[in-house]
Design a protein around this motif. Structure first.
Motif, PDB file in Angstrom:
ATOM      1  N   VAL A   1      11.877   7.723   2.267  1.00  0.00           N
ATOM      2  CA  VAL A   1      10.672   6.927   2.826  1.00  0.00           C
ATOM      3  C   VAL A   1      11.249   5.875   3.729  1.00  0.00           C
ATOM      4  O   VAL A   1      10.727   5.564   4.905  1.00  0.00           O
ATOM      5  CB  VAL A   1       9.632   6.606   1.548  1.00  0.00           C
ATOM      6  CG1 VAL A   1       8.631   5.782   2.272  1.00  0.00           C
ATOM      7  CG2 VAL A   1       9.339   7.810   0.912  1.00  0.00           C
TER       8      VAL A   1
ATOM      9  N   THR B   1       3.514   8.542   4.033  1.00  0.00           N
ATOM     10  CA  THR B   1       3.166   7.134   3.890  1.00  0.00           C
ATOM     11  C   THR B   1       3.826   6.314   4.863  1.00  0.00           C
ATOM     12  O   THR B   1       3.233   5.268   5.126  1.00  0.00           O
ATOM     13  CB  THR B   1       3.416   6.759   2.436  1.00  0.00           C
ATOM     14  OG1 THR B   1       4.863   7.067   1.991  1.00  0.00           O
ATOM     15  CG2 THR B   1       2.406   7.376   1.404  1.00  0.00           C
TER      16      THR B   1
ATOM     17  N   VAL C   1      10.148   3.867  -4.220  1.00  0.00           N
ATOM     18  CA  VAL C   1       9.534   4.871  -3.867  1.00  0.00           C
ATOM     19  C   VAL C   1      10.611   6.312  -3.190  1.00  0.00           C
ATOM     20  O   VAL C   1      10.104   7.308  -3.225  1.00  0.00           O
ATOM     21  CB  VAL C   1       8.367   4.902  -2.758  1.00  0.00           C
ATOM     22  CG1 VAL C   1       7.424   4.017  -2.942  1.00  0.00           C
ATOM     23  CG2 VAL C   1       9.084   4.367  -1.307  1.00  0.00           C
TER      24      VAL C   1
ATOM     25  N   LEU D   1       0.837  -1.367   0.164  1.00  0.00           N
ATOM     26  CA  LEU D   1      -0.076   0.027  -0.090  1.00  0.00           C
ATOM     27  C   LEU D   1       0.936   1.422  -0.111  1.00  0.00           C
ATOM     28  O   LEU D   1       0.613   2.217  -0.693  1.00  0.00           O
ATOM     29  CB  LEU D   1      -1.047  -0.003   1.328  1.00  0.00           C
ATOM     30  CG  LEU D   1      -1.777   1.122   1.291  1.00  0.00           C
ATOM     31  CD1 LEU D   1      -2.592   1.134  -0.039  1.00  0.00           C
ATOM     32  CD2 LEU D   1      -2.559   0.986   2.603  1.00  0.00           C
ATOM     33  N   LEU D   2       2.037   1.191   0.740  1.00  0.00           N
ATOM     34  CA  LEU D   2       3.028   2.217   0.712  1.00  0.00           C
ATOM     35  C   LEU D   2       3.517   2.677  -0.667  1.00  0.00           C
ATOM     36  O   LEU D   2       3.441   3.779  -0.936  1.00  0.00           O
ATOM     37  CB  LEU D   2       4.118   2.327   1.713  1.00  0.00           C
ATOM     38  CG  LEU D   2       5.201   3.131   1.720  1.00  0.00           C
ATOM     39  CD1 LEU D   2       5.486   3.195   3.173  1.00  0.00           C
ATOM     40  CD2 LEU D   2       6.264   2.685   1.204  1.00  0.00           C
TER      41      LEU D   2
ATOM     42  N   ILE E   1       1.534   4.352   7.466  1.00  0.00           N
ATOM     43  CA  ILE E   1       0.888   3.360   7.069  1.00  0.00           C
ATOM     44  C   ILE E   1       1.632   1.994   7.660  1.00  0.00           C
ATOM     45  O   ILE E   1       1.121   1.133   8.110  1.00  0.00           O
ATOM     46  CB  ILE E   1       0.868   3.130   5.729  1.00  0.00           C
ATOM     47  CG1 ILE E   1      -0.327   4.231   5.003  1.00  0.00           C
ATOM     48  CG2 ILE E   1       0.200   1.679   5.141  1.00  0.00           C
ATOM     49  CD1 ILE E   1      -0.163   4.312   3.518  1.00  0.00           C
TER      50      ILE E   1
ATOM     51  N   GLY F   1       1.494  10.085  -4.518  1.00  0.00           N
ATOM     52  CA  GLY F   1       2.476  10.479  -3.858  1.00  0.00           C
ATOM     53  C   GLY F   1       3.000  12.054  -4.074  1.00  0.00           C
ATOM     54  O   GLY F   1       3.736  12.799  -3.363  1.00  0.00           O
TER      55      GLY F   1
ATOM     56  N   THR G   1       0.478   3.880  -3.021  1.00  0.00           N
ATOM     57  CA  THR G   1       0.104   5.466  -2.681  1.00  0.00           C
ATOM     58  C   THR G   1       1.060   6.240  -3.009  1.00  0.00           C
ATOM     59  O   THR G   1       0.823   7.221  -3.757  1.00  0.00           O
ATOM     60  CB  THR G   1      -0.014   5.292  -1.073  1.00  0.00           C
ATOM     61  OG1 THR G   1      -1.123   4.427  -0.564  1.00  0.00           O
ATOM     62  CG2 THR G   1      -0.455   6.732  -0.749  1.00  0.00           C
ATOM     63  N   SER G   2       2.331   6.001  -2.932  1.00  0.00           N
ATOM     64  CA  SER G   2       3.325   6.851  -3.317  1.00  0.00           C
ATOM     65  C   SER G   2       3.666   6.939  -4.935  1.00  0.00           C
ATOM     66  O   SER G   2       3.939   7.891  -5.280  1.00  0.00           O
ATOM     67  CB  SER G   2       4.781   6.349  -2.519  1.00  0.00           C
ATOM     68  OG  SER G   2       4.912   6.486  -1.520  1.00  0.00           O
TER      69      SER G   2
ATOM     70  N   VAL H   1       2.352  13.658  -0.207  1.00  0.00           N
ATOM     71  CA  VAL H   1       1.640  12.672   0.407  1.00  0.00           C
ATOM     72  C   VAL H   1       2.607  11.622   0.753  1.00  0.00           C
ATOM     73  O   VAL H   1       2.394  11.044   1.829  1.00  0.00           O
ATOM     74  CB  VAL H   1       0.461  12.261  -0.618  1.00  0.00           C
ATOM     75  CG1 VAL H   1      -0.079  10.868  -0.229  1.00  0.00           C
ATOM     76  CG2 VAL H   1      -0.359  13.355  -0.773  1.00  0.00           C
ATOM     77  N   THR H   2       3.759  11.400  -0.021  1.00  0.00           N
ATOM     78  CA  THR H   2       4.804  10.266   0.103  1.00  0.00           C
ATOM     79  C   THR H   2       5.354  10.676   1.556  1.00  0.00           C
ATOM     80  O   THR H   2       5.882   9.586   2.115  1.00  0.00           O
ATOM     81  CB  THR H   2       5.780  10.408  -1.035  1.00  0.00           C
ATOM     82  OG1 THR H   2       5.120  10.077  -2.114  1.00  0.00           O
ATOM     83  CG2 THR H   2       6.940   9.301  -0.741  1.00  0.00           C
TER      84      THR H   2
END
Length: 193
Positions: free
Chosen positions: A104, A51, A100, A20-21, A54, A29, A24-25, A47-48
């Motif tokens: 992160v 993350t 990503v 999901l990370l 999560i 992201g 999403t990224s 947004v990243t």
């Protein structure tokens, strides 16, 4: 013990959180979330940047799930299984970081370390909130401007450092090892639910 890890502790949620990370990224992201800056004006954070929470939520969910009757009679102490799973989570996060961004992955390690330390003092819910609070405080207070007017970060805002900063890697790694060692000494009480 494998059944316990999958059915009771539900460690399978962590790889799902890492997927999901990455998703999403990769999809949203690059979008920005407006965050007020206490240094003046409004700041935005990708947004990243948020993350890693999560993954911390998934890990704390797994650590919160207990079946004390089975844990007290287990041949292998369950805290060893938990330590291995948390360490594997950090390793898998670095694998996801190749996709990503390694900043992160570093932030996942930083938030996991903070969560394990707060969990030792409080509980899993407070540990999860502490990670999100750290990220928000870094964005609100940790941004600065250099002489040329370019946005930069303050010395203490580790989550804002670029991925190439060695110091920003050493501090979370050291904290993570310390937190992992301290979490091994935590034994659940027999009266806890």
């Amino acid at each position: 013990m494998n059944c316990y890890a999958l059915v009771v502790r539900r460690w399978w949620t962590v790889p799902a959180a890492l997927v999901l990370l990455v998703l999403t990224s990769g999809t949203v992201g690059a979008g920005e979330v407006p965050v007020p800056s206490l240094n003046g004006g409004m700041a935005g954070a990708r947004v990243t940047y948020f993350t890693p929470v999560i993954v911390v939520i998934a890990v704390m969910y797994c650590l919160d799930r207990r079946f004390l009757a089975a844990e007290t009679t287990a041949v292998v102490p369950v805290h060893r299984l938990d330590q291995g799973a948390v360490a594997l989570t950090a390793l898998l996060a670095h694998g996801a970081g190749l996709v990503v961004g390694m900043d992160v992955a570093r932030n996942v390690t930083l938030l996991l370390a903070l969560a394990l330390l707060v969990r030792r003092l409080s509980n899993e819910a407070a540990a999860t909130v502490a990670g999100l609070a750290l990220l928000i405080l870094n964005v609100m207070l940790g941004r600065a401007h250099d002489a040329g007017g370019h946005a930069t970060h303050t010395w203490w805002a580790l989550a804002l450092y670029p991925a190439r900063s060695a110091g920003a890697w050493l501090v979370p790694a050291g904290l993570f090892l310390l937190a992992l060692g301290l979490s091994a000494s935590r034994r659940p009480s027999l009266t806890a639910a």
